[in-house]
Design a protein around this motif. Structure first.
Motif, PDB file in Angstrom:
ATOM      1  N   GLU A 124       0.780  -1.318   0.091  1.00 51.06           N
ATOM      2  CA  GLU A 124       0.095   0.126   0.114  1.00 51.06           C
ATOM      3  C   GLU A 124       0.898   1.282   0.046  1.00 51.06           C
ATOM      4  O   GLU A 124       1.369   1.843   1.116  1.00 51.06           O
ATOM      5  CB  GLU A 124      -0.970  -0.027   1.208  1.00 51.06           C
ATOM      6  CG  GLU A 124      -1.787   1.226   1.366  1.00 51.06           C
ATOM      7  CD  GLU A 124      -2.732   1.633   0.078  1.00 51.06           C
ATOM      8  OE1 GLU A 124      -1.948   2.297  -0.911  1.00 51.06           O
ATOM      9  OE2 GLU A 124      -3.622   0.874  -0.258  1.00 51.06           O
ATOM     10  N   SER A 148      -3.239   0.586  -5.997  1.00 48.84           N
ATOM     11  CA  SER A 148      -4.195   1.617  -5.134  1.00 48.84           C
ATOM     12  C   SER A 148      -4.208   2.750  -5.772  1.00 48.84           C
ATOM     13  O   SER A 148      -4.932   3.853  -5.334  1.00 48.84           O
ATOM     14  CB  SER A 148      -4.141   1.484  -3.696  1.00 48.84           C
ATOM     15  OG  SER A 148      -2.698   1.949  -3.502  1.00 48.84           O
ATOM     16  N   ASN A 240      -7.527   7.126   5.198  1.00 45.25           N
ATOM     17  CA  ASN A 240      -7.359   5.788   5.413  1.00 45.25           C
ATOM     18  C   ASN A 240      -7.084   5.306   6.900  1.00 45.25           C
ATOM     19  O   ASN A 240      -7.809   4.394   7.239  1.00 45.25           O
ATOM     20  CB  ASN A 240      -6.377   5.102   4.492  1.00 45.25           C
ATOM     21  CG  ASN A 240      -6.936   4.798   3.082  1.00 45.25           C
ATOM     22  OD1 ASN A 240      -7.014   3.682   2.783  1.00 45.25           O
ATOM     23  ND2 ASN A 240      -7.199   5.818   2.347  1.00 45.25           N
ATOM     24  N   ASN A 266      -3.900   1.282   7.412  1.00 43.46           N
ATOM     25  CA  ASN A 266      -5.057   1.141   7.188  1.00 43.46           C
ATOM     26  C   ASN A 266      -5.547  -0.544   7.221  1.00 43.46           C
ATOM     27  O   ASN A 266      -6.745  -0.699   6.691  1.00 43.46           O
ATOM     28  CB  ASN A 266      -5.603   1.562   5.831  1.00 43.46           C
ATOM     29  CG  ASN A 266      -5.017   0.841   4.461  1.00 43.46           C
ATOM     30  OD1 ASN A 266      -4.378   0.013   4.959  1.00 43.46           O
ATOM     31  ND2 ASN A 266      -5.427   1.053   3.277  1.00 43.46           N
ATOM     32  N   CYS A 308      -9.163  -4.238   6.654  1.00 43.81           N
ATOM     33  CA  CYS A 308      -8.977  -3.277   5.752  1.00 43.81           C
ATOM     34  C   CYS A 308      -9.864  -2.239   5.987  1.00 43.81           C
ATOM     35  O   CYS A 308     -11.166  -2.917   5.331  1.00 43.81           O
ATOM     36  CB  CYS A 308      -8.178  -3.928   4.658  1.00 43.81           C
ATOM     37  SG  CYS A 308      -7.685  -2.446   3.335  1.00 43.81           S
ATOM     38  N   THR A 310     -10.368   1.182   3.708  1.00 42.82           N
ATOM     39  CA  THR A 310      -9.875   2.655   2.763  1.00 42.82           C
ATOM     40  C   THR A 310     -10.685   3.475   2.723  1.00 42.82           C
ATOM     41  O   THR A 310     -11.909   3.466   3.461  1.00 42.82           O
ATOM     42  CB  THR A 310     -10.004   1.859   1.441  1.00 42.82           C
ATOM     43  OG1 THR A 310     -11.114   1.578   0.884  1.00 42.82           O
ATOM     44  CG2 THR A 310      -9.026   0.723   1.204  1.00 42.82           C
TER      45      THR A 310
END
Length: 327
Positions: A124, A148, A240, A266, A308, A310
């Motif tokens: 990430e 991402s 996040n 995150n 997770c 986001t």
């Protein structure tokens, strides 16, 4: 340029296939530079990344050593005493458990041998919008997944491998390097500056046999980063982090155990009660995914689930998850 600024290193290539191949290529690069035949990778690197590394290294004479996990959810480096035999040591931060590794301390230990390369992997890249980047903490190579950064997911793909390194190691980098120049009229242009692929030079001199890069995905990621800018990336990273902190705290308040007290970005791990598999199946039927079980890859952590959050997740969704797992 955008990649080097985000990762804090001098030079970046035009992209790799994905985060896993980037890591494998980084480890092979460390072997080329140091002429050593052993590398170390943390068990807290994404399991699929580690599998790809083993696939790359299986037909070679090089040895891959895996580093164990501390109770804090971070990499245990205490057993790494013979650093002078290692070409490179790779860790992931934030790691597969979501925990942020102490890259400064790890880099200091790894660089106690001045030839061993410190490799930082990631899944990430947005994390570096608020965390200190790998280059500033001593990394020689930073590599990972860039999906991402504006690349739409489709059944898990496509991937985008990001790869950056110190300038001293530029000629050992895999893939293509693009540089700025001027044409005969003095206009700015960009050209293929260095490409040490076997298609371009003698095979025995090549640093990699990668035959293509994710050009369209790399272009999309560059547009995404340029559009957001430094301030936008920081705000997105904060969003996040804050949303993940909210869900983690709500689950903890509801009585679930947070097994690792190390700071996260995150992603984080929750230990659900024994027998949670039935609840998990019921939630899947409602199209709710209450995390990813760690047990298949880490059997020593039964009932541990990775969650997770986001920027796409809103408060109502998180509150619903907490309600469902507690009902």
């Amino acid at each position: 340029t955008l990649t080097t600024r985000l990762l804090g290193l001098d030079v970046a290539n035009a992209s790799m296939y994905d985060g896993a191949s980037s890591l494998a290529e980084a480890l092979l690069m460390s072997v080329r530079i140091t002429r050593r035949k052993k590398v170390a990778i943390s068990r807290l690197i994404h399991p699929l990344y580690r599998q790809v590394v083993r696939t790359y290294f299986a037909p070679t004479e090089f040895e891959v050593v895996e580093l164990p996990v501390l109770e804090s959810g971070q990499t245990d480096m205490t057993g790494l005493q013979d650093l002078e035999t290692f070409a490179g040591v790779a860790v992931q931060s934030p790691n597969y458990f979501g925990c942020i590794e102490n890259l400064s301390a790890l880099g200091e230990k790894i660089h106690s041998d001045n030839k061993t390369l410190f490799i930082v992997s990631f899944t990430e890249p947005l994390a570096y919008g608020i965390l200190k980047n790998p280059g500033s903490l001593g990394a020689d190579i930073a590599c990972g997944e860039g999906q991402s950064l504006g690349v739409p997911s489709s059944f898990g793909g496509p991937g985008l491998g990001m790869f950056a390194a110190k300038k001293a190691y530029m000629r050992n980098m895999p893939g293509r390097l693009v540089g700025r120049t001027q044409d005969i009229e003095g206009k700015r242009g960009f050209v293929l500056t260095l490409s040490t692929r076997e298609q371009h030079i003698r095979r025995e001199k090549a640093t990699s046999n990668i035959c293509s890069n994710q050009g369209l995905c790399a272009t999309a990621a560059a547009m995404y980063m340029a559009t957001l800018g430094g301030t936008g990336i920081r705000k997105l990273a904060e969003l996040n982090h804050d949303k993940a902190a909210y869900l983690q705290n709500e689950l903890k308040t509801a009585g679930f155990e947070v097994p690792f007290d190390t700071p996260v970005f995150n992603e984080f791990v929750i230990k659900f009660p024994e027998g949670f598999e039935k609840t998990y199946a019921n939630l899947l039927a409602k199209k709710i995914v209450p995390g990813l079980s760690l047990t298949p890859d880490y059997p020593e952590f039964p009932d541990y689930y990775l969650l997770c959050v986001t920027e796409t997740m809103d408060k109502a969704d998180m509150d619903l998850l907490v309600k469902e797992v507690t009902s």
